[in-house]
Scaffold this motif. Structure first.
Motif, PDB file in Angstrom:
ATOM      1  N   GLY A 176      -9.271   7.468  -3.584  1.00 41.00           N
ATOM      2  CA  GLY A 176      -8.503   6.817  -4.234  1.00 41.00           C
ATOM      3  C   GLY A 176      -8.290   7.601  -5.675  1.00 41.00           C
ATOM      4  N   TRP A 177      -9.051   8.733  -5.999  1.00 39.05           N
ATOM      5  CA  TRP A 177      -9.128   9.331  -7.172  1.00 39.05           C
ATOM      6  C   TRP A 177      -7.900  10.494  -7.076  1.00 39.05           C
ATOM      7  CZ3 TRP A 177      -9.617   8.595 -11.967  1.00 39.05           C
ATOM      8  CH2 TRP A 177      -9.935   9.603 -13.010  1.00 39.05           C
ATOM      9  N   ALA A 211     -14.141   5.010 -13.009  1.00 36.45           N
ATOM     10  CA  ALA A 211     -14.483   3.493 -12.614  1.00 36.45           C
ATOM     11  C   ALA A 211     -13.294   2.550 -12.930  1.00 36.45           C
ATOM     12  CB  ALA A 211     -15.762   2.957 -13.193  1.00 36.45           C
ATOM     13  N   ARG A 212     -12.679   2.479 -14.123  1.00 45.05           N
ATOM     14  CA  ARG A 212     -11.678   1.888 -14.553  1.00 45.05           C
ATOM     15  C   ARG A 212     -10.465   2.062 -13.428  1.00 45.05           C
ATOM     16  NH1 ARG A 212     -13.716   2.482 -19.954  1.00 45.05           N
ATOM     17  NH2 ARG A 212     -12.405   3.977 -20.390  1.00 45.05           N
ATOM     18  N   THR A 272     -13.356  -0.178  -9.968  1.00 37.38           N
ATOM     19  CA  THR A 272     -14.870  -0.465  -9.549  1.00 37.38           C
ATOM     20  C   THR A 272     -15.526  -0.496 -10.799  1.00 37.38           C
ATOM     21  OG1 THR A 272     -16.688   0.282  -8.111  1.00 37.38           O
ATOM     22  CG2 THR A 272     -15.029   1.815  -9.218  1.00 37.38           C
ATOM     23  N   ILE A 273     -16.875  -0.099 -10.642  1.00 37.66           N
ATOM     24  CA  ILE A 273     -17.751  -0.063 -11.791  1.00 37.66           C
ATOM     25  C   ILE A 273     -18.625   1.258 -11.918  1.00 37.66           C
ATOM     26  CG2 ILE A 273     -18.289  -2.583 -11.642  1.00 37.66           C
ATOM     27  CD1 ILE A 273     -20.668  -2.123  -9.916  1.00 37.66           C
ATOM     28  N   PRO A 274     -19.084   1.907 -12.784  1.00 35.92           N
ATOM     29  CA  PRO A 274     -19.800   3.043 -12.863  1.00 35.92           C
ATOM     30  C   PRO A 274     -20.809   3.118 -12.042  1.00 35.92           C
ATOM     31  CG  PRO A 274     -19.386   2.050 -15.127  1.00 35.92           C
ATOM     32  CD  PRO A 274     -19.013   1.100 -14.311  1.00 35.92           C
ATOM     33  N   THR A 290     -23.694   6.396  -7.981  1.00 32.35           N
ATOM     34  CA  THR A 290     -24.391   6.455  -6.704  1.00 32.35           C
ATOM     35  C   THR A 290     -23.893   6.962  -5.563  1.00 32.35           C
ATOM     36  OG1 THR A 290     -23.964   4.082  -6.419  1.00 32.35           O
ATOM     37  CG2 THR A 290     -25.887   4.298  -7.559  1.00 32.35           C
ATOM     38  N   SER A 291     -22.439   7.189  -5.522  1.00 35.38           N
ATOM     39  CA  SER A 291     -21.640   7.592  -4.486  1.00 35.38           C
ATOM     40  C   SER A 291     -21.932   9.133  -4.400  1.00 35.38           C
ATOM     41  CB  SER A 291     -20.093   7.447  -4.732  1.00 35.38           C
ATOM     42  OG  SER A 291     -19.853   6.032  -4.511  1.00 35.38           O
ATOM     43  N   ILE A 292     -22.245   9.888  -5.479  1.00 35.24           N
ATOM     44  CA  ILE A 292     -22.382  11.330  -5.412  1.00 35.24           C
ATOM     45  C   ILE A 292     -23.506  11.645  -4.159  1.00 35.24           C
ATOM     46  CG2 ILE A 292     -23.036  13.449  -6.629  1.00 35.24           C
ATOM     47  CD1 ILE A 292     -20.527  12.059  -7.360  1.00 35.24           C
TER      48      ILE A 292
END
Length: 814
Positions: free
Chosen positions: A735-736, A789-790, A794-796, A801-803
């Motif tokens: 989504g980024w 995140a914004r 979602t949240i930071p 933690t996705s990395i």
């Protein structure tokens, strides 16, 4: 003993409490954790906004320190050491350094500015060291603390000093000026760094120029605004690209990877080649060239030395090595002061009990060779180094001063013998002067390099930890969460740093995370927050401490504890106060008490609960209801079981938002990694993780062509596209993409175009002057994790933690 240290401490304004311990002082320290502290150490107990070193005085006495500078004498220490009692220990350190400086009379170069101070200092050291015995600031020691520590390293053999001074607010420079007292001033670029500490640019320039009030000459790029703040006593020695009235007029042209500077000075005209093309490096190089002209170096020497300038690495890096080794890469300098710093860093980051130091000949110590290598040997012994590999002709001569030492005449000889040297399961400090090219050794010992890395700033973690510690009431303990691979930043390395900082507890989610840390040597108590019943035996085996949140879980653990004939094994009881995730509810408390009453196999080490809305003050009534219920239920447990457990309720947000509910301990999580839910608090935290990659390929496409899967991006004009080797398998959300997100290249935003691929993403660099191999910032200062995140709603936590763990982590200290 250093008599100048003794004389200097006796001249500061202090009340001396003499308990008849010897004043045989040879070193000054502000770091209670350093293994170099001992009977000849003078320790300054600094009081910062986040930590008070007085709490470590008793521990330091236990390791032999007997002379302290304090604002008060800690309890139980009154007769155990000598004390110099002062109003302010930082001011005392600065006054002490100024006294120490007064014993020496040789040229001192003082460097200040917004950018380039450390680079200019290191380059000047390189350019001048063939002719002078130079003492310089180690690393970027340019602060209110760093400057006095740098100056205190001067000894009788030095005949030139190079010290940098950095300030962030008005009035700070006067403290540094009295310590450095430069005879020659160098002003580097004045930029926007720390602008917030000054009313306007004039105040900033005036403050920085005050360093030079006793200097004979000041070197700077000609500028009318700067000239208005030159002190009448100082001679201006100026340079310019545009004003021919400057003392030195410079023109430049770029050829291949070089820049050729044409220098016009008095009646002289000559060219100088430098191996850089960026503007910052060109200006920094000219500052150095001006110093050479000031010292009346001839053209040939200037030309020969300037073309050998090199990129300066200002960070100590932790890297994964071969055969389960870790590497501390400090392969670009070798002097006594920086060795002390590197050894402290090795101790804080060691991943094994075995520690090896690979070290080159040491330069610019100001000591005789016998004195120098005796001192180096003492450092090696105090830091409990297992093995020394010395490289260089001089260190080979002094091999006898070291235990378990092998030496080589040069780096090539070591590399030729590399296959015969065993490296496994150890921490290795690689510390060498640039001329020894120790980067070749780093390449041999390092695991396969990666184009994409997550760089973790350990200084920032320390800063953020102390920021939150400063918010705690006296005697409140701190548990730091290192679950989820340290929120994606790396588990063990951060745990090791936290152990170095003496936090009280570590928190992990599952038993295997705790077992991994224990296997790697972490000694801190570790609480497992979400233990599965099947993991209880392993938890007991590895001395982890489980959170118990249900009657079923409690009965299962008590059964195993009884079978193993445990006695008072620590457990942590979690009660549900409204989160409704895990925990004993109010109607199960009586059964919990009945199960625990009289049971000797376990001990309730703590009682905890979890806040649902500590980060959102719109729900303050609900938060207060949680606090009230926690108080009621925990008090009942304490009363009925007649126990004295640690009580803890607050997470990162709660530390700041509910200070009156800190109880006995708090749990610090995302805040350690530089993320806050409060916008004002966010400004005070330091960025910890920077995800970096490189440009793999650049291509130009015409209008009408598409980029990526699904042709989601269609070029409406000729577009330059760069491909970056990182994708959603590395943790970059799909989504980024499609121009929602961006990366930073050459300090400019490059929009992500098209869909993010599994292993790659593409960006628009049409307006950016870049090339293949250039660095790319995926997140860090810009974009920040909060920004991403914004944008993704979602949240930071999720972003960090996705990395993926396939992304290499590189840990460093500035």
């Amino acid at each position: 003993m250093n008599p100048k240290i003794v004389n200097s401490i006796q001249k500061i304004e202090a009340t001396f409490i003499d308990n008849n311990f010897a004043l045989t002082l040879d070193a000054v320290s502000i770091d209670s954790r350093s293994l170099q502290n001992g009977s000849q150490t003078l320790f300054f107990a600094l009081v910062g906004s986040n930590i008070d070193a007085h709490i470590y005085v008793e521990d330091l006495i236990d390791v032999g320190v007997r002379n302290f500078v304090v604002t008060h004498i800690p309890k139980n220490c009154e007769t155990k050491a000598n004390f110099y009692v002062v109003k302010d220990t930082l001011m005392a350190l600065q006054d002490f350094a100024a006294q120490y400086r007064s014993f020496f009379d040789f040229p001192i170069i003082g460097i200040t500015g917004s950018n380039g101070k450390t680079i200019v200092k290191e380059w000047l050291n390189f350019l001048l060291s063939p002719d002078f015995n130079v003492i310089r600031s180690p690393k970027s020691y340019n602060s209110q603390v760093g400057v006095p520590l740098s100056v205190i390293a001067i000894n009788e053999q030095h005949n030139l000093g190079i010290f940098e001074a950095g300030i962030s607010v008005s009035t700070e420079m006067k403290n540094l000026q009295k310590i450095i007292k430069p005879t020659l001033g160098v002003l580097t670029n004045i930029g926007s760094a720390h602008d917030e500490g000054f009313i306007n640019l004039d105040e900033k320039i005036k403050e920085k120029m005050s360093l030079f009030q006793t200097a004979e000459t000041v070197i700077y790029q000609m500028d009318e605004k700067i000239e208005s703040f030159i002190f009448p006593i100082a001679n201006a020695f100026t340079w310019s690209f545009i004003n021919k009235d400057a003392d030195v007029f410079v023109t430049k042209k770029k050829i291949a990877e070089l820049t050729i500077l044409n220098i016009q000075h008095r009646k002289e005209h000559f060219d100088v080649k430098i191996p850089f093309q960026d503007q910052a490096s060109i200006e920094n190089a000219i500052s150095c060239l001006m110093v050479l002209l000031y010292f009346k170096y001839d053209q040939q020497t200037i030309q020969n030395r300037m073309q050998l300038l090199f990129p300066v690495e200002m960070r100590l890096k932790v890297k994964n090595g071969i055969n389960n080794c870790s590497i501390i890469d400090d392969s670009y300098s070798s002097d006594f002061q920086s060795l002390k710093i590197a050894l402290d860093f090795l101790e804080s980051q060691k991943q094994s009990g075995n520690k090896t130091v690979i070290i080159s000949d040491i330069f610019q110590s100001g000591l005789t060779m016998d004195e120098l290598y005796s001192k180096v040997s003492d450092l090696i012994i105090s830091n409990k180094i297992s093995r020394v590999i010395g490289i260089g002709e001089t260190i080979s001569e002094y091999k006898h001063k070291f235990e378990n030492c092998v030496t080589y005449q040069n780096t090539a000889e070591f590399i030729a013998d590399y296959e015969n040297v065993d490296f496994s399961n150890e921490s290795i400090l690689i510390k060498g002067a640039r001329s020894f090219q120790f980067e070749q050794i780093v390449q041999l010992l390092e695991e396969k390099t990666h184009e994409t890395v997550l760089e973790i700033n350990l200084n920032a973690i320390s800063y953020n930890l102390n920021f939150y510690k400063a918010k705690l009431k006296p005697n409140v303990k701190i548990m730091v969460m290192v679950k989820a691979f340290g929120y994606g930043n790396g588990g063990f390395e951060i745990a090791k740093l936290l152990e170095h900082h003496k936090v009280d507890y570590l928190g992990v989610a599952f038993a295997d995370e705790g077992i991994s840390l224990k296997n790697l040597g972490i000694q801190l108590p570790i609480m497992v927050l979400n233990p599965e019943n099947t993991s209880f035996s392993a938890i007991i085996q590895y001395q982890l401490e489980p959170e118990i949140y249900s009657l079923k879980g409690l009965r299962a653990f008590l059964k195993i504890a009884a079978q193993k004939e445990l006695k008072h094994f620590p457990i942590h009881i979690k009660i549900d106060t409204g989160m409704h995730r895990l925990g004993f509810e109010a109607n199960t408390i009586d059964e919990l008490i009945a199960a625990l009453k009289g049971n000797q196999t376990v001990k309730v080490k703590s009682i905890l609960s979890h806040m649902a809305t500590s980060d959102d003050m719109q729900h303050i009534e609900f938060a207060n209801s949680q606090i009230d219920l926690y108080e009621k239920l925990s008090s009942k447990l304490i009363r009925e079981l007649q126990i004295q457990p640690i009580r803890h309720l607050m997470n990162t947000s709660g530390i700041s938002n509910f200070p009156n509910a800190q109880y006995d301990m708090v749990r610090l999580g995302i805040g350690l990694y530089g993320i806050s839910n409060g916008s004002e608090e966010q400004k005070k935290l330091e960025n910890v993780g920077t995800l970096k990659s490189i440009i793999s390929q650049i291509r130009a496409i015409p209008a009408g062509d598409s980029v990526g899967y699904g042709r989601k991006f269609m070029a409406v004009k000729p577009t330059t596209v760069a491909t970056i080797p990182i994708g959603y398998a590395d943790g970059i959300a799909r989504g980024w993409g499609n121009e929602l997100g961006f990366v930073t290249i050459k300090n400019k935003k490059a929009p992500i175009i098209g869909n993010v691929c599994m292993d790659m993403l593409m960006v628009d660099v049409t307006e950016i002057d870049c090339k293949e191999g250039d660095a790319v910032i995926i997140f860090g200062q810009s974009p920040t994790v909060n920004e991403i995140a914004r944008a993704l709603n979602t949240i930071p936590y999720e972003v960090l933690t996705s990395i993926s763990q396939r992304v290499k982590r590189v840990f460093y200290r500035e």
